[in-house]
Scaffold this motif. Structure first.
Motif, PDB file in Angstrom:
ATOM      1  N   MET A 119       0.834  -1.186   0.000  1.00  0.00           N
ATOM      2  CA  MET A 119       0.000   0.000   0.000  1.00  0.00           C
ATOM      3  C   MET A 119       0.882   1.255   0.000  1.00  0.00           C
ATOM      4  SD  MET A 119      -3.002   1.055   2.660  1.00  0.00           S
ATOM      5  CE  MET A 119      -2.148   2.057   3.847  1.00  0.00           C
ATOM      6  N   LEU A 120       0.588   2.169  -0.892  1.00  0.00           N
ATOM      7  CA  LEU A 120       1.337   3.420  -0.948  1.00  0.00           C
ATOM      8  C   LEU A 120       0.793   4.383   0.093  1.00  0.00           C
ATOM      9  CD1 LEU A 120       1.596   4.083  -4.796  1.00  0.00           C
ATOM     10  CD2 LEU A 120       3.295   3.069  -3.295  1.00  0.00           C
ATOM     11  N   GLN A 121       1.699   4.942   0.890  1.00  0.00           N
ATOM     12  CA  GLN A 121       1.261   5.953   1.862  1.00  0.00           C
ATOM     13  C   GLN A 121       2.408   6.801   2.351  1.00  0.00           C
ATOM     14  OE1 GLN A 121      -0.369   4.356   5.483  1.00  0.00           O
ATOM     15  NE2 GLN A 121       1.498   3.303   6.033  1.00  0.00           N
ATOM     16  N   LEU A 122       2.065   8.055   2.678  1.00  0.00           N
ATOM     17  CA  LEU A 122       2.998   8.946   3.347  1.00  0.00           C
ATOM     18  C   LEU A 122       2.550   8.974   4.804  1.00  0.00           C
ATOM     19  CD1 LEU A 122       3.139  11.954   0.830  1.00  0.00           C
ATOM     20  CD2 LEU A 122       4.503   9.862   0.855  1.00  0.00           C
ATOM     21  N   CYS A 123       3.463   8.715   5.719  1.00  0.00           N
ATOM     22  CA  CYS A 123       3.127   8.657   7.144  1.00  0.00           C
ATOM     23  C   CYS A 123       3.356  10.034   7.764  1.00  0.00           C
ATOM     24  CB  CYS A 123       3.996   7.611   7.834  1.00  0.00           C
ATOM     25  SG  CYS A 123       3.828   5.973   7.098  1.00  0.00           S
ATOM     26  N   GLN A 124       2.324  10.560   8.396  1.00  0.00           N
ATOM     27  CA  GLN A 124       2.369  11.926   8.914  1.00  0.00           C
ATOM     28  C   GLN A 124       2.993  11.982  10.309  1.00  0.00           C
ATOM     29  OE1 GLN A 124      -1.317  14.022   8.427  1.00  0.00           O
ATOM     30  NE2 GLN A 124      -0.342  15.993   8.791  1.00  0.00           N
ATOM     31  N   VAL A 125       4.116  12.695  10.415  1.00  0.00           N
ATOM     32  CA  VAL A 125       4.831  12.868  11.676  1.00  0.00           C
ATOM     33  C   VAL A 125       4.295  14.106  12.404  1.00  0.00           C
ATOM     34  CG1 VAL A 125       7.097  13.201  12.765  1.00  0.00           C
ATOM     35  CG2 VAL A 125       6.899  11.778  10.711  1.00  0.00           C
ATOM     36  N   THR A 126       4.190  15.221  11.669  1.00  0.00           N
ATOM     37  CA  THR A 126       3.604  16.461  12.193  1.00  0.00           C
ATOM     38  C   THR A 126       2.660  16.980  11.109  1.00  0.00           C
ATOM     39  OG1 THR A 126       5.179  18.034  11.241  1.00  0.00           O
ATOM     40  CG2 THR A 126       5.810  17.023  13.352  1.00  0.00           C
TER      41      THR A 126
ATOM     42  N   ALA B 104      10.649   5.100  -0.707  1.00  0.00           N
ATOM     43  CA  ALA B 104      10.814   5.734  -2.020  1.00  0.00           C
ATOM     44  C   ALA B 104       9.616   5.460  -2.931  1.00  0.00           C
ATOM     45  CB  ALA B 104      12.106   5.247  -2.671  1.00  0.00           C
ATOM     46  N   ARG B 105       9.070   4.244  -2.876  1.00  0.00           N
ATOM     47  CA  ARG B 105       7.958   3.907  -3.772  1.00  0.00           C
ATOM     48  C   ARG B 105       6.771   4.838  -3.547  1.00  0.00           C
ATOM     49  NH1 ARG B 105       4.607  -0.546  -3.460  1.00  0.00           N
ATOM     50  NH2 ARG B 105       3.483  -0.731  -5.412  1.00  0.00           N
ATOM     51  N   SER B 106       6.414   5.061  -2.298  1.00  0.00           N
ATOM     52  CA  SER B 106       5.284   5.948  -1.981  1.00  0.00           C
ATOM     53  C   SER B 106       5.618   7.407  -2.278  1.00  0.00           C
ATOM     54  CB  SER B 106       4.884   5.799  -0.515  1.00  0.00           C
ATOM     55  OG  SER B 106       4.377   4.501  -0.269  1.00  0.00           O
ATOM     56  N   ALA B 107       6.831   7.821  -1.910  1.00  0.00           N
ATOM     57  CA  ALA B 107       7.220   9.227  -2.093  1.00  0.00           C
ATOM     58  C   ALA B 107       7.297   9.603  -3.565  1.00  0.00           C
ATOM     59  CB  ALA B 107       8.554   9.500  -1.407  1.00  0.00           C
TER      60      ALA B 107
ATOM     61  N   GLN C 117      17.735   6.618  -5.498  1.00  0.00           N
ATOM     62  CA  GLN C 117      16.278   6.558  -5.636  1.00  0.00           C
ATOM     63  C   GLN C 117      15.790   7.807  -6.372  1.00  0.00           C
ATOM     64  OE1 GLN C 117      14.236   3.941  -4.885  1.00  0.00           O
ATOM     65  NE2 GLN C 117      16.095   2.846  -4.304  1.00  0.00           N
ATOM     66  N   PRO C 118      14.726   7.663  -7.171  1.00  0.00           N
ATOM     67  CA  PRO C 118      14.240   8.807  -7.952  1.00  0.00           C
ATOM     68  C   PRO C 118      13.446   9.812  -7.113  1.00  0.00           C
ATOM     69  CG  PRO C 118      12.858   6.881  -8.336  1.00  0.00           C
ATOM     70  CD  PRO C 118      13.978   6.433  -7.433  1.00  0.00           C
ATOM     71  N   PHE C 119      13.114  10.909  -7.757  1.00  0.00           N
ATOM     72  CA  PHE C 119      12.206  11.908  -7.190  1.00  0.00           C
ATOM     73  C   PHE C 119      10.847  11.734  -7.855  1.00  0.00           C
ATOM     74  CE2 PHE C 119      16.271  14.100  -6.339  1.00  0.00           C
ATOM     75  CZ  PHE C 119      16.064  14.468  -5.010  1.00  0.00           C
ATOM     76  N   PRO C 120       9.780  12.212  -7.232  1.00  0.00           N
ATOM     77  CA  PRO C 120       8.471  12.135  -7.884  1.00  0.00           C
ATOM     78  C   PRO C 120       8.453  13.008  -9.147  1.00  0.00           C
ATOM     79  CG  PRO C 120       8.324  13.430  -5.878  1.00  0.00           C
ATOM     80  CD  PRO C 120       9.698  12.849  -5.917  1.00  0.00           C
ATOM     81  N   LYS C 121       7.648  12.600 -10.102  1.00  0.00           N
ATOM     82  CA  LYS C 121       7.540  13.345 -11.368  1.00  0.00           C
ATOM     83  C   LYS C 121       6.430  14.385 -11.244  1.00  0.00           C
ATOM     84  CE  LYS C 121      10.151  10.401 -14.066  1.00  0.00           C
ATOM     85  NZ  LYS C 121      11.281  10.260 -13.200  1.00  0.00           N
TER      86      LYS C 121
ATOM     87  N   SER D  71       6.698  18.876   3.936  1.00  0.00           N
ATOM     88  CA  SER D  71       7.859  18.107   3.467  1.00  0.00           C
ATOM     89  C   SER D  71       7.636  16.616   3.644  1.00  0.00           C
ATOM     90  CB  SER D  71       9.103  18.494   4.275  1.00  0.00           C
ATOM     91  OG  SER D  71       9.341  19.883   4.180  1.00  0.00           O
ATOM     92  N   VAL D  72       8.235  15.845   2.743  1.00  0.00           N
ATOM     93  CA  VAL D  72       8.332  14.400   2.943  1.00  0.00           C
ATOM     94  C   VAL D  72       9.818  14.056   2.918  1.00  0.00           C
ATOM     95  CG1 VAL D  72       8.086  13.768   0.472  1.00  0.00           C
ATOM     96  CG2 VAL D  72       7.560  12.087   2.255  1.00  0.00           C
ATOM     97  N   VAL D  73      10.232  13.243   3.892  1.00  0.00           N
ATOM     98  CA  VAL D  73      11.608  12.749   3.942  1.00  0.00           C
ATOM     99  C   VAL D  73      11.517  11.260   3.657  1.00  0.00           C
ATOM    100  CG1 VAL D  73      13.688  12.459   5.340  1.00  0.00           C
ATOM    101  CG2 VAL D  73      12.209  14.459   5.706  1.00  0.00           C
ATOM    102  N   TYR D  74      12.319  10.790   2.692  1.00  0.00           N
ATOM    103  CA  TYR D  74      12.246   9.365   2.368  1.00  0.00           C
ATOM    104  C   TYR D  74      13.608   8.789   2.021  1.00  0.00           C
ATOM    105  CZ  TYR D  74      12.242  10.654  -2.660  1.00  0.00           C
ATOM    106  OH  TYR D  74      12.548  11.143  -3.900  1.00  0.00           O
ATOM    107  N   CYS D  75      13.678   7.470   2.180  1.00  0.00           N
ATOM    108  CA  CYS D  75      14.832   6.695   1.734  1.00  0.00           C
ATOM    109  C   CYS D  75      14.259   5.442   1.079  1.00  0.00           C
ATOM    110  CB  CYS D  75      15.782   6.392   2.901  1.00  0.00           C
ATOM    111  SG  CYS D  75      15.022   5.584   4.314  1.00  0.00           S
ATOM    112  N   LYS D  76      15.069   4.476   0.767  1.00  0.00           N
ATOM    113  CA  LYS D  76      14.552   3.317   0.016  1.00  0.00           C
ATOM    114  C   LYS D  76      13.383   2.660   0.741  1.00  0.00           C
ATOM    115  CE  LYS D  76      16.061  -0.766  -2.535  1.00  0.00           C
ATOM    116  NZ  LYS D  76      15.045  -1.736  -2.162  1.00  0.00           N
ATOM    117  N   ASN D  77      13.581   2.303   2.013  1.00  0.00           N
ATOM    118  CA  ASN D  77      12.539   1.586   2.750  1.00  0.00           C
ATOM    119  C   ASN D  77      11.813   2.432   3.793  1.00  0.00           C
ATOM    120  OD1 ASN D  77      12.935  -0.963   1.429  1.00  0.00           O
ATOM    121  ND2 ASN D  77      14.863  -1.123   2.549  1.00  0.00           N
TER     122      ASN D  77
END
Length: 147
Positions: free
Chosen positions: A1-8, A16-19, A40-44, A83-89
């Motif tokens: 499942m693709l998701q961005l997890c909200q910290v604040t 990276a897949r979700s971001a 890892q790529p950036f979103p298009k 902002s979103v901060v991401y790495c591979k996993n």
């Protein structure tokens, strides 16, 4: 499942897949993507981007990037962005950057910041080298505050 997890309200952590999902980035109104990987790529889609070319190795020096990343996230929030901060996993590098942000700009203790990021994304687990660098950063932030 693709998701961005909200910290604040203005900070997300992800893999990276979700971001890289332009749809998710737009839905969450993300304006800055901090990619803590070498390849890892950036979103298009049209968002500001920042790359921190670090491997998930305990010997890597992520410490030197803590202030710059924390300040970039804070600046984005002050201008109404997110902002979103991401790495591979989305487990170690990105978590360490999010924790550093909470320590610097929300004056959270390391243990509290770690719990806050873990509550948002339960799989986080900064490697031992990054944890040692975060402890050093906590000491550095205390020193700066007392001066």
């Amino acid at each position: 499942m693709l998701q961005l997890c909200q910290v604040t309200s203005t900070l997300f952590i992800s893999n990276a897949r979700s971001a890289c999902s332009a749809e998710l980035i737009q839905r969450e109104a993300v304006t800055l993507c901090i990619n803590v990987t070498r390849q890892q790529p950036f979103p298009k889609c049209s968002v500001a981007t920042m790359r921190i070319p670090i491997l998930d190795e305990p010997s890597e020096d992520l410490y030197v990037h803590f202030d710059m990343c924390a300040n970039a996230i804070q600046r984005e929030a002050q201008h109404g962005g997110r902002s979103v901060v991401y790495c591979k996993n989305g487990r170690s590098r990105s978590a360490a950057i999010c924790i550093a942000y909470l320590m610097k700009h929300q004056r959270a203790a390391l243990t509290d910041a770690l719990q806050e990021v873990k509550a948002a994304r339960h799989v986080i687990d900064p490697n031992p080298g990054f944890m040692a660098q975060l402890r050093r950063y906590e000491d550095e932030l205390k020193r700066r505050e007392s001066q």
